[in-house]
Motif scaffolding. Structure first.
Motif, mmCIF file in Angstrom:
data_model
loop_
_atom_site.group_PDB
_atom_site.id
_atom_site.type_symbol
_atom_site.label_atom_id
_atom_site.label_comp_id
_atom_site.label_asym_id
_atom_site.label_seq_id
_atom_site.Cartn_x
_atom_site.Cartn_y
_atom_site.Cartn_z
ATOM 1 N N ARG A 1 24.588 -8.215 -7.668
ATOM 2 C CA ARG A 1 25.896 -8.845 -7.823
ATOM 3 C C ARG A 1 26.305 -8.772 -9.282
ATOM 4 O O ARG A 1 25.455 -8.788 -10.180
ATOM 5 C CB ARG A 1 25.856 -10.322 -7.398
ATOM 6 N N VAL B 1 33.862 -11.156 -7.864
ATOM 7 C CA VAL B 1 32.440 -10.820 -7.860
ATOM 8 C C VAL B 1 32.240 -9.565 -7.030
ATOM 9 O O VAL B 1 32.762 -9.456 -5.916
ATOM 10 C CB VAL B 1 31.584 -11.966 -7.296
ATOM 11 N N GLU C 1 29.582 -7.124 -5.072
ATOM 12 C CA GLU C 1 28.261 -7.039 -4.459
ATOM 13 C C GLU C 1 27.986 -5.579 -4.104
ATOM 14 O O GLU C 1 28.746 -4.962 -3.354
ATOM 15 C CB GLU C 1 28.177 -7.909 -3.207
ATOM 16 N N ASN D 1 25.543 -2.513 -2.590
ATOM 17 C CA ASN D 1 24.443 -2.121 -1.703
ATOM 18 C C ASN D 1 24.557 -0.608 -1.495
ATOM 19 O O ASN D 1 25.047 -0.146 -0.471
ATOM 20 C CB ASN D 1 24.517 -2.861 -0.372
ATOM 21 N N HIS E 1 31.141 -4.735 -1.747
ATOM 22 C CA HIS E 1 31.951 -5.880 -1.360
ATOM 23 C C HIS E 1 32.587 -6.484 -2.609
ATOM 24 O O HIS E 1 31.924 -6.622 -3.639
ATOM 25 C CB HIS E 1 31.102 -6.955 -0.675
ATOM 26 N N ARG F 1 34.320 -9.893 -3.718
ATOM 27 C CA ARG F 1 34.480 -11.269 -3.258
ATOM 28 C C ARG F 1 35.449 -12.041 -4.150
ATOM 29 O O ARG F 1 35.411 -11.923 -5.376
ATOM 30 C CB ARG F 1 33.125 -11.999 -3.255
ATOM 31 N N ASP G 1 38.792 -11.258 0.049
ATOM 32 C CA ASP G 1 37.577 -10.451 0.022
ATOM 33 C C ASP G 1 37.863 -9.078 0.626
ATOM 34 O O ASP G 1 38.626 -8.960 1.593
ATOM 35 C CB ASP G 1 36.458 -11.119 0.827
#
Length: 252
Positions: free
Chosen positions: A112, A132, A134, A136, A156, A158, A172
């Motif tokens: 993050r 924020v 994220e 992956n 992602h 957020r 989001d």
């Protein structure tokens, strides 16, 4: 030939011995040569297994960076390390490898980060957005110039908010990233039922050229502040949606 092979093996063993004894500052010194303005407060450990604290680059401070050498990657002609970034605004783990082509290949990147911190590290500290990120990502490749040339995974975003004029919450969002042939990255963006309904697709070429095509709408008709902000793009279509078509070159 036997003498040559044994001599070469002995030379490699000697170089490996020197590498194992080299201090961790060897790594941070190399980073300093590649990244103008890069500084560290303290360094500990060895070049193969070390950590740096109080890193600073482009006005951004990162509490700690740790690395651990993966020697088996030498069989493929590359240097590979496990990485761990530990900071209240940037937490990341994964592996990084580089070879003779000077390209960087990251794998299993997860973590993050504050959007503002990522913007600053990318050299864009004044972009009017907060949130924020994220990560992956199964893979992320950068060419020798530092441009992304391949990516595979999910990002992602957020609690995205704009900070230009009246602060607005957008919601989001999710971006699915894949690699295109022969080179480049493409992605699909979708909102997650927030104030701004958004869907679209983008492409990014290794020279920094990008293109985004999509459409957006204000999910709550009573959200006048967001509607007024969207009207800066012009009036919506008959379906109440704004067509989004952007292209350009990422700044360095």
């Amino acid at each position: 030939m036997k003498i040559f092979r044994y001599g070469l093996l002995g030379l490699l063993a000697f170089l490996l011995f020197l590498l194992l004894l080299a201090p961790a500052s060897l790594v941070t010194d190399q980073l300093g040569e590649r990244l103008p303005g890069f500084k560290v407060q303290t360094v500990e450990g060895a070049a193969t297994d070390g950590a740096a604290q109080g890193l600073q680059w482009r006005g951004v401070r990162i509490d700690k960076l740790g690395w651990d050498w993966r020697p088996l990657a030498l069989a493929t002609g590359s240097l590979k390390f496990s990485l761990a970034v530990d900071d209240p605004d940037l937490n990341l783990t994964g592996t990084a490898a580089t070879g003779w082509d000077r390209q960087w290949r990251f794998q299993v990147l997860a973590g993050r980060a504050a959007l503002a911190k990522l913007f600053a590290l990318a050299g864009q500290p004044n972009l009017p957005a907060q949130g924020v990120v994220e990560l992956n990502l199964r893979e992320l490749h950068l060419n020798a110039a530092g441009w992304p040339v391949a990516a595979d995974g999910v990002v992602h975003l957020r609690n995205l908010r704009t900070t230009l004029g009246q602060p607005l919450t957008l919601g989001d969002f999710t971006a699915q990233l894949t690699t295109t042939e022969p080179v480049g990255i493409q992605g699909k963006v979708q909102d997650e039922n927030g104030p701004l309904a958004l869907e679209g697709a983008f492409s990014l070429l290794p020279d920094g050229r990008y293109r985004f095509n999509g459409q957006a709408a204000v999910r709550d008709a009573g959200n006048q502040a967001l509607r007024q902000a969207m009207n800066l793009l012009g009036p919506p279509g008959a379906d109440g949606r704004w067509a989004l078509n952007f292209s350009g070159v990422l700044a360095r």
